[in-house]
Design a protein around this motif. Structure first.
Motif, PDB file in Angstrom:
ATOM      1  N   PHE A  59      -3.682  -0.301   1.677  1.00 52.07           N
ATOM      2  CA  PHE A  59      -4.427  -0.489   0.436  1.00 52.07           C
ATOM      3  C   PHE A  59      -5.335   0.716   0.288  1.00 52.07           C
ATOM      4  O   PHE A  59      -6.134   1.015   1.169  1.00 52.07           O
ATOM      5  CB  PHE A  59      -5.261  -1.777   0.489  1.00 52.07           C
ATOM      6  CG  PHE A  59      -4.411  -3.003   0.634  1.00 52.07           C
ATOM      7  CD1 PHE A  59      -3.941  -3.665  -0.486  1.00 52.07           C
ATOM      8  CD2 PHE A  59      -4.079  -3.490   1.890  1.00 52.07           C
ATOM      9  CE1 PHE A  59      -3.152  -4.797  -0.350  1.00 52.07           C
ATOM     10  CE2 PHE A  59      -3.299  -4.618   2.035  1.00 52.07           C
ATOM     11  CZ  PHE A  59      -2.833  -5.276   0.907  1.00 52.07           C
ATOM     12  N   LYS A  60      -5.199   1.416  -0.849  1.00 59.10           N
ATOM     13  CA  LYS A  60      -5.985   2.622  -1.076  1.00 59.10           C
ATOM     14  C   LYS A  60      -6.981   2.372  -2.201  1.00 59.10           C
ATOM     15  O   LYS A  60      -6.615   1.968  -3.298  1.00 59.10           O
ATOM     16  CB  LYS A  60      -5.071   3.783  -1.445  1.00 59.10           C
ATOM     17  CG  LYS A  60      -5.813   5.082  -1.648  1.00 59.10           C
ATOM     18  CD  LYS A  60      -4.870   6.224  -1.928  1.00 59.10           C
ATOM     19  CE  LYS A  60      -5.643   7.512  -2.106  1.00 59.10           C
ATOM     20  NZ  LYS A  60      -4.750   8.619  -2.438  1.00 59.10           N
ATOM     21  N   ASN A  61      -8.231   2.646  -1.902  1.00 57.28           N
ATOM     22  CA  ASN A  61      -9.283   2.529  -2.891  1.00 57.28           C
ATOM     23  C   ASN A  61      -9.162   3.706  -3.853  1.00 57.28           C
ATOM     24  O   ASN A  61      -9.237   4.866  -3.435  1.00 57.28           O
ATOM     25  CB  ASN A  61     -10.654   2.532  -2.204  1.00 57.28           C
ATOM     26  CG  ASN A  61     -11.786   2.315  -3.173  1.00 57.28           C
ATOM     27  OD1 ASN A  61     -11.888   2.980  -4.192  1.00 57.28           O
ATOM     28  ND2 ASN A  61     -12.662   1.380  -2.830  1.00 57.28           N
ATOM     29  N   LYS A  62      -8.948   3.427  -5.134  1.00 56.62           N
ATOM     30  CA  LYS A  62      -8.758   4.490  -6.114  1.00 56.62           C
ATOM     31  C   LYS A  62     -10.029   5.292  -6.367  1.00 56.62           C
ATOM     32  O   LYS A  62      -9.966   6.427  -6.823  1.00 56.62           O
ATOM     33  CB  LYS A  62      -8.244   3.919  -7.436  1.00 56.62           C
ATOM     34  CG  LYS A  62      -6.839   3.361  -7.335  1.00 56.62           C
ATOM     35  CD  LYS A  62      -6.224   3.089  -8.678  1.00 56.62           C
ATOM     36  CE  LYS A  62      -6.838   1.937  -9.405  1.00 56.62           C
ATOM     37  NZ  LYS A  62      -6.131   1.576 -10.645  1.00 56.62           N
ATOM     38  N   LEU A  63     -11.172   4.722  -6.076  1.00 55.72           N
ATOM     39  CA  LEU A  63     -12.435   5.407  -6.335  1.00 55.72           C
ATOM     40  C   LEU A  63     -12.827   6.399  -5.255  1.00 55.72           C
ATOM     41  O   LEU A  63     -13.280   7.502  -5.541  1.00 55.72           O
ATOM     42  CB  LEU A  63     -13.564   4.387  -6.538  1.00 55.72           C
ATOM     43  CG  LEU A  63     -13.381   3.422  -7.712  1.00 55.72           C
ATOM     44  CD1 LEU A  63     -14.519   2.409  -7.741  1.00 55.72           C
ATOM     45  CD2 LEU A  63     -13.297   4.181  -9.021  1.00 55.72           C
ATOM     46  N   ASN A  64     -12.650   5.996  -3.997  1.00 57.05           N
ATOM     47  CA  ASN A  64     -13.109   6.880  -2.922  1.00 57.05           C
ATOM     48  C   ASN A  64     -12.013   7.305  -1.940  1.00 57.05           C
ATOM     49  O   ASN A  64     -12.280   8.032  -0.997  1.00 57.05           O
ATOM     50  CB  ASN A  64     -14.267   6.240  -2.153  1.00 57.05           C
ATOM     51  CG  ASN A  64     -13.880   4.985  -1.410  1.00 57.05           C
ATOM     52  OD1 ASN A  64     -12.708   4.705  -1.214  1.00 57.05           O
ATOM     53  ND2 ASN A  64     -14.876   4.217  -0.986  1.00 57.05           N
ATOM     54  N   GLU A  66     -10.523   5.626   0.313  1.00 61.93           N
ATOM     55  CA  GLU A  66     -10.497   4.887   1.572  1.00 61.93           C
ATOM     56  C   GLU A  66      -9.187   4.112   1.686  1.00 61.93           C
ATOM     57  O   GLU A  66      -8.725   3.516   0.718  1.00 61.93           O
ATOM     58  CB  GLU A  66     -11.672   3.918   1.638  1.00 61.93           C
ATOM     59  CG  GLU A  66     -11.681   3.080   2.904  1.00 61.93           C
ATOM     60  CD  GLU A  66     -12.792   2.040   2.905  1.00 61.93           C
ATOM     61  OE1 GLU A  66     -13.158   1.618   3.999  1.00 61.93           O
ATOM     62  OE2 GLU A  66     -13.267   1.656   1.822  1.00 61.93           O
TER      63      GLU A  66
END
Length: 78
Positions: A59-64, A66
């Motif tokens: 799962f990739k955080n689109k904002l940062n 992570e």
């Protein structure tokens, strides 16, 4: 959608339904049901199928940027 992903992973791993079902310790008919969108697998089953096919769920955080995976997440409650 998960049915197409499961089928694609299996085919890219050059596995038959029978081979993958055996590796995952599930019935051939169960795997067939997942691929035909007749049955809904649990997240744990999806993770097992992905692993046996050489993939990892992330799962990739689109904002940062992570990235969390089933292997690097801290299992304690946040």
């Amino acid at each position: 959608m998960i049915s197409k992903i499961i089928r694609t992973m299996r085919k890219k791993a050059n596995l038959t339904q029978s081979q993958l079902a055996k590796l995952c310790n599930i019935a051939n008919t169960t795997l067939s049901g997942y691929e035909s969108n007749y049955r809904e697998p649990t997240f744990e089953t999806i993770a097992k199928i992905a692993e046996k096919c050489g993939y990892e769920i992330l799962f990739k955080n689109k904002l940062n940027g992570e990235i969390l995976t089933t292997k690097n997440i801290n299992r304690k409650e946040i």
